[in-house]
Scaffold this active site. Structure first.
Site, PDB file in Angstrom:
ATOM      1  N   LYS A   1       0.885  -1.288  -0.077  1.00 50.27           N
ATOM      2  CA  LYS A   1       0.028  -0.038  -0.036  1.00 50.27           C
ATOM      3  C   LYS A   1       0.741   1.330  -0.145  1.00 50.27           C
ATOM      4  O   LYS A   1       0.151   2.338  -0.200  1.00 50.27           O
ATOM      5  CB  LYS A   1      -1.032   0.023   1.273  1.00 50.27           C
ATOM      6  CG  LYS A   1      -0.423   0.009   2.526  1.00 50.27           C
ATOM      7  CD  LYS A   1      -1.528   0.129   3.577  1.00 50.27           C
ATOM      8  CE  LYS A   1      -0.977   0.096   5.047  1.00 50.27           C
ATOM      9  NZ  LYS A   1      -2.061  -0.052   5.967  1.00 50.27           N
ATOM     10  N   ARG A   2       2.124   1.318   0.487  1.00 51.65           N
ATOM     11  CA  ARG A   2       2.951   2.287   0.203  1.00 51.65           C
ATOM     12  C   ARG A   2       3.174   2.787  -1.165  1.00 51.65           C
ATOM     13  O   ARG A   2       3.595   3.813  -1.617  1.00 51.65           O
ATOM     14  CB  ARG A   2       4.496   2.064   0.795  1.00 51.65           C
ATOM     15  CG  ARG A   2       4.320   1.402   2.093  1.00 51.65           C
ATOM     16  CD  ARG A   2       5.101   1.862   2.978  1.00 51.65           C
ATOM     17  NE  ARG A   2       4.305   1.688   4.262  1.00 51.65           N
ATOM     18  CZ  ARG A   2       4.765   2.161   5.692  1.00 51.65           C
ATOM     19  NH1 ARG A   2       5.751   2.939   5.506  1.00 51.65           N
ATOM     20  NH2 ARG A   2       4.022   1.820   6.433  1.00 51.65           N
TER      21      ARG A   2
END
Ligand code: GLU
Length: 493
Positions: free
Chosen positions: A252-253
């Site tokens: 998700k980064r």
């Protein structure tokens, strides 16, 4: 043989596209064989599991049309389907292993284990439990069991090789020396994933386990547990992991990974399913656009590709466009659009925020359009309206991303508090912090109140916009990121 597959998510965060990916392949395989597909919630990590996360996982899978036959919401003959509700079952199985000499209580303290690992690493060895408690005299074990906190570990050979049969990959050989004497039962009496997954797959009569390749290195522990118990092992299929465009593991980064983000962006569930299917598998005729029903009909494990599938939002968007244009006539388009955004529930959230500022309905669109947008088109100069440098603005936005990642209760008041605390920690005025955030979220300086808007947009969309704003402002280099991480770690609170 009746085929039974399962997807077994841990409810510890947002509903991940990787979960949908495993669910899709498990469902297709089960359906194609006229078998059953089970949803099991693996919530043995008590500290990290939440009912909200479980709820969101169920809703997301339902939204995608990945319907299960048995699960925590539906029940079924093999229930309960939530591991926390199965807790009393596991201790007996662990005791069986202890009695047979395949597992042993371990009283080692964290300090001792840390020290042991440190020494092993120093010697260049794989960190692995050294067997300290394996040979304690029976009398000592009995007295310590009554008085000391302990875990139960499984015995693992120190020599030789474990052969894991993978339906796609063939024989995978892993040296036993690489495999730790896994904890099976934690000090609080909860099972670990490794024990619970084996016991439950067995009791639920799962015949085929389809899961991510990150579990390959755990497979020897499971192979051994099946042997210790004397149970037949289900077939295992380790699917290739979804990747970011830079080939790292989808995270998700770098990419929004939450299914709710894609719903919020206005993707069609049919297109998301089609895309996930296409990432790991291909139709016999090579057609890229297919429905779930078509995938089930044509499904063949041998057509799964082991190459690293890159989750590329641009490609997904292209495919979604095809679905919109080719499959929805104007009436269906209208219905889906209303259901997506202009439904009563959504409007009732938005109207209280804007009604004070609206004289005629046509005032509404310019004020509230950002609530329906994906990534706003930013005017860079809006970010530094108060004269801060670009680096300073990026620093603030990055810190906000990190702080919000740790926020579990995504509502107006906790959001408000988060910004008050962050401004205090940074020793800056709250409006200097909120200015750039406002622009990143709303795309413009005039919009309804920020915290209410963020609450409506939800965590995935807000973080995606904050990250998008960072990109538009030139991005954060690896070096800058390191420095920011250091500064961030030093912040009070
Ligand atoms: N609970 C595990 C996960 O969330 C399941 C892994 C498996 O399918 O065995 O990834």
């Amino acid at each position: 043989m009746k085929v039974r597959t399962r997807v077994a998510p841990s409810p510890t965060g947002d509903p991940h596209v990787g979960t949908a990916y495993m669910a899709l392949f498990s469902l297709c395989f089960a359906r194609q064989h006229g078998g059953q597909f089970v949803l099991r919630i693996e919530d043995t990590d008590v500290a990290r599991s939440t009912p909200e996360s479980e709820q969101k996982i169920l809703e997301s899978l339902r939204w995608l049309g990945l319907d299960w036959d048995e699960g925590p919401d539906k029940g079924g003959p093999y229930g309960p389907y939530r591991q926390s509700e199965r807790k009393p079952m596991y201790a007996g199985y662990v005791q069986t292993l202890v009695d047979a000499g395949h597992a042993f209580p371990c009283f080692c303290t964290t300090e001792r284990l840390d020290e042991m690992r440190r020494e092993q690493m120093q010697r260049g060895e794989t960190a692995r439990y050294d067997g300290h408690c394996m040979h304690l005299p029976g009398a000592e074990v009995a007295s310590r069991l009554a008085n000391e906190a302990h875990v139960v570990r499984m015995k693992v050979p120190t020599q030789g090789t474990c052969v894991v049969q993978d339906r796609l990959r063939g024989e995978i050989e892993i040296d036993w020396a690489q495999i730790d004497m896994q904890v099976l039962l934690k000090a609080d009496g909860n099972p670990t994933y490794h024990l619970a997954v084996v016991v439950d797959d067995h009791l639920m009569e799962i015949t085929h386990i389809i899961r991510g390749e990150e579990w390959i290195n755990s497979a020897p522990k499971h192979v051994l547990l099946y042997q210790y118990f004397g149970w037949d092992m289900p077939e295992i299929i380790h699917m290739p992991l979804l990747r970011n465009p830079d080939k790292s593991k989808l995270s998700k980064r770098k990419n929004p990974t939450s299914i709710t983000f894609y719903e919020r962006m206005g993707f069609l569930p049919e297109a998301v399913i089609n895309y996930l299917g296409m990432l790991g598998w291909s139709m016999p005729d090579g057609e890229e656009k297919f429905t779930l029903a078509q995938m089930i009909e044509q499904f063949d494990l041998n057509r799964i590709s082991l190459g690293a599938p890159v989750f590329d939002i641009a490609k997904l968007k292209w495919l979604n466009g095809r679905w919109l244009r080719e499959d929805l006539d104007a009436a269906a388009f209208a219905d889906k659009l209303v259901a997506w955004a202009y439904n009563r529930k959504n409007l009732l959230q938005v109207i209280p925020l804007i009604r004070e500022r609206v004289d005629v309905f046509s005032d509404l669109a310019p004020l509230a359009s950002f609530l329906l947008e994906g990534m706003p088109a930013y005017d860079e100069s809006a970010f530094n309206a108060r004269g801060a440098s670009l680096d300073e603005i990026k620093r603030l936005l990055q810190f906000v991303v990190w702080r919000t990642e740790a926020l579990h209760d995504w509502q107006r008041d906790p959001l408000n508090q988060l910004f008050v605390d962050l401004a205090a920690a940074l020793d800056i005025k709250i409006r200097d912090l909120l200015g750039p955030v406002f622009v990143a979220i709303a795309g413009k300086p005039v919009a309804p109140p920020l915290f209410d808007s963020m609450a409506i947009l939800g965590p995935d969309m807000c973080r995606a916009r904050l990250r998008h704003a960072l990109e538009v402002l030139g991005g954060v280099s690896k070096k800058q990121l390191k420095k920011l991480e250091k500064d961030y770690a030093l912040l009070p609170g």
